[in-house]
Motif scaffolding. Structure first.
Motif, short mmCIF file in Angstrom:
data_model
loop_
_atom_site.label_atom_id
_atom_site.label_comp_id
_atom_site.label_asym_id
_atom_site.label_seq_id
_atom_site.Cartn_x
_atom_site.Cartn_y
_atom_site.Cartn_z
N MET A 45 0.85 -1.17 0.00
CA MET A 45 0.00 0.00 0.00
C MET A 45 0.89 1.23 0.00
N THR A 91 9.33 -2.22 -3.37
CA THR A 91 8.80 -2.34 -2.01
C THR A 91 9.41 -1.29 -1.10
N TRP A 109 6.91 1.56 0.80
CA TRP A 109 6.53 1.27 2.19
C TRP A 109 7.09 2.35 3.10
N ARG A 137 2.88 1.08 11.98
CA ARG A 137 2.77 0.37 10.70
C ARG A 137 1.54 0.83 9.91
N ASP A 187 0.08 -0.97 7.40
CA ASP A 187 -0.79 -2.08 7.00
C ASP A 187 -1.90 -2.24 8.03
#
Length: 181
Positions: free
Chosen positions: A1, A54, A58, A81, A83
């Motif tokens: 994401m 990635t 991130w 985080r 996520d």
């Protein structure tokens, strides 16, 4: 994401995600808790211009939401985080215990997230090469937050971290491989 980043906020010398986040990509693999071989501790990525996708997308929530500089992971010991945020979950990955965990800023922000209906989880790293342990602590922390009991809240956070640290750690099975070119 990938979330939009706050302008004028960068990682600086913080490399906590480069240390604790596992990677198992075709061009780069590193076990959980091992500093990436491309990372210069306290300075950042030595292959920044060609780092994997990635690594480009991130970011911890300190880079995304208005949190004070005290929340920067290398200062706070906490990686917030991203996520789960789309599901109303915030995971506080406590990479090391610091005085920040007993601060009013920590209590106030966690209380705000709970008041907004967010689920709150705590996570801790295990030994290098093992998966971290995570537990949702919303219902456990809520009574102290609702009572405005800052010391009680801190005691509950500490008890949660102690219990998580006593976890049966599972190997992540990742073998280090560095082939970024």
């Amino acid at each position: 994401m990938s979330l939009p980043l706050l302008p004028d906020r960068d990682c600086g010398g913080c490399v906590e995600c480069c240390r604790v986040i596992p990677l198992d990509l075709p061009e780069l693999a590193k076990p959980t808790g091992q500093l990436c071989a491309y990372c210069v501790d306290g300075a950042g990525c030595s292959v920044h211009a060609i780092r994997p996708q990635t690594c480009r997308t991130w970011f911890c929530l300190w880079r995304v939401v208005e949190l004070s500089d005290d929340w920067r992971p290398d200062r706070s010991g906490v990686i917030v985080r991203p996520d789960g945020i789309d599901r109303g979950e915030i995971t506080l990955f406590v990479v090391r215990r610091t005085d920040f965990l007993a601060s009013e800023a920590f209590f106030t922000t966690a209380a705000l997230w709970l008041a907004e209906g967010m689920e709150l989880a705590l996570s801790v790293p295990g030994p290098v090469g093992t998966y971290p342990c995570r537990a949702v602590v919303t219902d456990w922390l809520r009574p102290a937050v609702e009572d405005g009991d800052w010391p009680g809240f801190i005691a509950r956070v500490e008890a949660s971290l102690d219990r998580l640290a006593d976890h049966d750690w599972q190997p992540d099975g990742i073998v280090a491989r560095y082939e970024v070119a």
